[in-house]
Design an enzyme around this catalytic site. Structure first.
Site, short mmCIF file in Angstrom:
data_model
loop_
_atom_site.label_atom_id
_atom_site.label_comp_id
_atom_site.label_asym_id
_atom_site.label_seq_id
_atom_site.Cartn_x
_atom_site.Cartn_y
_atom_site.Cartn_z
N ARG A 1 25.98 96.07 118.89
CA ARG A 1 25.00 96.97 119.53
C ARG A 1 23.88 97.23 118.53
O ARG A 1 24.12 97.81 117.48
CB ARG A 1 25.68 98.28 119.96
CG ARG A 1 24.71 99.29 120.49
CD ARG A 1 25.36 100.56 121.04
NE ARG A 1 24.30 101.44 121.49
CZ ARG A 1 23.98 102.62 120.93
NH1 ARG A 1 24.69 103.12 119.93
NH2 ARG A 1 22.96 103.30 121.38
N HIS B 1 15.79 103.45 120.49
CA HIS B 1 16.61 104.26 119.60
C HIS B 1 15.66 105.00 118.63
O HIS B 1 15.66 104.75 117.43
CB HIS B 1 17.63 103.39 118.86
CG HIS B 1 18.78 104.14 118.25
ND1 HIS B 1 20.11 103.81 118.48
CD2 HIS B 1 18.82 105.19 117.40
CE1 HIS B 1 20.90 104.63 117.79
NE2 HIS B 1 20.14 105.47 117.13
N ASN C 1 28.32 108.46 122.93
CA ASN C 1 28.32 108.60 121.47
C ASN C 1 29.06 109.88 121.15
O ASN C 1 28.70 110.95 121.66
CB ASN C 1 26.89 108.72 120.91
CG ASN C 1 26.15 107.40 120.91
OD1 ASN C 1 26.68 106.38 121.33
ND2 ASN C 1 24.92 107.43 120.43
C1 GBH Z 1 23.70 109.37 116.23
O1 GBH Z 1 23.06 110.58 116.41
C2 GBH Z 1 22.60 108.37 116.22
O2 GBH Z 1 22.58 107.63 117.42
C3 GBH Z 1 22.59 107.48 115.04
O3 GBH Z 1 21.34 106.88 114.93
C4 GBH Z 1 22.97 108.26 113.81
O4 GBH Z 1 22.83 107.51 112.64
C5 GBH Z 1 24.39 108.68 113.99
O5 GBH Z 1 24.56 109.43 115.16
C6 GBH Z 1 24.95 109.51 112.84
O6 GBH Z 1 24.26 110.70 112.72
O7 GBH Z 1 23.27 120.65 113.03
O8 GBH Z 1 20.91 120.88 112.58
O9 GBH Z 1 22.26 119.46 111.18
C7 GBH Z 1 23.48 111.70 115.76
C8 GBH Z 1 22.61 112.84 116.17
C9 GBH Z 1 21.46 114.27 114.70
C10 GBH Z 1 23.37 115.01 115.89
C11 GBH Z 1 21.60 115.42 113.73
C12 GBH Z 1 23.54 116.14 114.94
C13 GBH Z 1 22.53 117.56 113.37
C14 GBH Z 1 21.66 118.73 113.62
N1 GBH Z 1 22.75 113.93 115.24
N2 GBH Z 1 22.27 116.53 114.38
S1 GBH Z 1 22.04 120.01 112.54
#
Ligand code: GBH
Length: 488
Positions: free
Chosen positions: A84, A129, A314
């Protein structure tokens, strides 16, 4: 009741597919070569003073634009069924629009797809993405309803170019994170915090953009290309702190991921009722002439409903939820957090990954899978991401344990009837972890960012995953011999 992983040796069905994932900006590099134009992560990571940890950028990243053959070799080493990955919009369409197609960018993806197919690895392709062309951001990005057409035009180009060989499509990766963290809280590019307003405009436009791309594929390409297409949703489990907070937890789930799941997968469609009600009430009380949540027309509700051939899931983690008077005035207003009106937190006893938000709670995934089965009439599920971050190092025993314990509850859900078709490890290799740069590592393969070619080395988790895939068996006691190189 808390479900514990069973720790026995268990089999996966023969037809279960295993893969690994990445995304364009996180691995490709080559940010300004061969005709690629600037996207919002290029812009953000070059901002001064820097906003990304350690001032890291994706300029070179994992160098996959040049090292894609090594990437495919790794997938072969792991024996995976699919890969993917995502396409960079501004690499394919440097003007953002289909007036000019960038042959060199197209060639890169053709090379990658053909290399995968040569070894019988299915490409599973994400159209978007997170790396919006900067020009479209300047025009309002996902808050401008014209993006519905821009995204559909881009999708058409991509189906035309690659649809003869790509049979699995994902339109949008994590629409909620794009909107909420990109426009509402300022965590991801473009790092706007126009909270309680911009994220809601984005939700509506992104759902319609997704739906139009789905219908385009369905009406014009599916019969000749024969693939499937859907959306990918980031699903966190929200567990009530105690029984009396179960409504609060359900409200949080609906605001957090029901916002996409309900319009697409429920019988009734549309945004979740609790969102419509709470945001309308709050908006009135705040003196807005109408709800800050834009409405769908009945035609739009129908357009969006059913537009995913599977549930792309996810999943990483779980939070606890409660609601009491202390929530009044706790958040900025207006904001989505204020609208949902609950407080979320992580249990301090939960094991933490290197990412502070990522706590290890396998039973949360079990509850999600159960809920999806019950609420949405047991759709086919593709687990499109699941994984654990460290600060680096090849002996990643905690990642190994994470994968095993999460796979265990996946098997539990399957035994109870969940229709899980595919499992995807995030990530094939270390990559640019967005605002955290290269400080948090999710890879089965470690990337050496000091070496010019970004050398990749398998971690223990790569050995263990390979064995799971090879045997279609989850064995908690298998110990790989890491002195023996991984081979194809
Ligand atoms: C996924 O999103 C993504 O699809 C991917 O690209 C990424 O590398 C992977 O997960 C690992 O992170 O609580 O304020 O710190 C994750 C999305 C973004 C969700 C950051 C949690 C934290 C916000 N994440 N978020 S905070």
């Amino acid at each position: 009741k808390i479900v514990k992983p069973r720790q026995e040796t268990r089999k996966f069905p023969d037809g279960m597919l295993f893969g690994a994932a990445t995304a364009a900006y996180q691995i490709e590099g080559a940010w300004n070569v061969d005709g690629k134009s600037e996207n919002i992560w290029d812009r953000l990571s070059h901002q001064e003073p820097c906003v990304i940890k350690e001032c890291h950028t994706g300029d070179i990243a994992g160098n996959s634009y040049y090292s894609y053959k090594r990437d495919v070799e790794m997938l072969r080493e792991l024996g995976l069924d699919f890969y993917r990955f995502s396409l960079s919009w501004s690499r394919i369409l440097p003007t953002s629009f289909p007036d000019k197609i960038n042959a060199k960018g197209v060639q890169y993806y053709n090379n990658l797809i053909n290399e995968l197919l040569k070894y019988n690895i299915q490409p599973m392709v994400t159209l978007y993405h997170w790396d919006l062309p900067q020009k479209l951001q300047d025009l309002g990005g996902w808050t401008n309803p014209l993006i519905i057409d821009w995204f559909t035009d881009y999708s058409r180009v991509v189906f035309e170019l690659f649809g003869d060989r790509v049979k699995y499509w994902f339109t949008i990766n994590e629409a909620r994170q794009i909107c909420y963290e990109g426009y509402g809280t300022g965590g991801l590019a473009p790092m706007y915090n126009i909270s309680g307003y911009a994220e809601y405009l984005c939700y509506k436009n992104i759902l319609l953009a997704h739906a139009k791309a789905y219908h385009l594929y369905n009406d014009e390409y599916r019969s000749k290309q024969g693939g499937i297409i859907g959306i990918v949703t980031f699903v966190t489990w929200y567990e009530p702190e105690s029984e009396e907070h179960s409504e609060a937890a359900e409200d949080m789930r609906q605001f957090d991921w029901g916002v996409y799941a309900n319009p697409i997968f429920s019988k009734k469609g549309d945004f979740p009722q609790v969102m419509k009600d709470r945001i309308a009430l709050k908006s009135m009380a705040q003196g807005f002439p109408r709800s800050r949540l834009p409405q769908f027309t009945p035609e739009e509700v129908e357009l969006v409903k059913g537009t995913s051939d599977f549930f792309g899931l996810n999943h990483y983690t779980t939070s606890l939820v409660y609601r009491n008077e202390s929530v009044n005035g706790y958040y900025v207003s207006p904001s989505q957090s204020d609208d949902v009106g609950v407080i979320t937190y992580k249990d301090s006893s939960w094991e933490s990954a290197a990412s502070s938000w990522l706590k290890v709670v396998p039973w949360g995934l079990y509850k999600i899978l159960t809920k999806i089965r019950e609420d949405y009439d047991n759709p086919p599920i593709f687990i499109t991401e699941n994984g654990f971050s460290t600060l680096g190092g090849l002996e990643d025993d905690r990642r190994v344990a994470y994968y095993r314990n999460y796979l265990d509850v996946i098997l539990d859900a399957m035994e109870e009837g969940s229709d899980i078709r595919a499992y995807t490890a995030w990530s094939l290799m270390d990559n640019f972890e967005w605002d955290n740069g290269y400080t948090e590592r999710f890879g089965l393969y470690e990337v050496d960012y000091e070496s010019p070619e970004r050398t990749r080395t398998p971690r223990k988790s790569a050995y263990v995953y390979k064995e799971i895939v090879r045997t279609h068996t989850l064995d908690h006691h298998y110990e790989p011999d890491m002195s023996v190189p991984i081979t194809i």
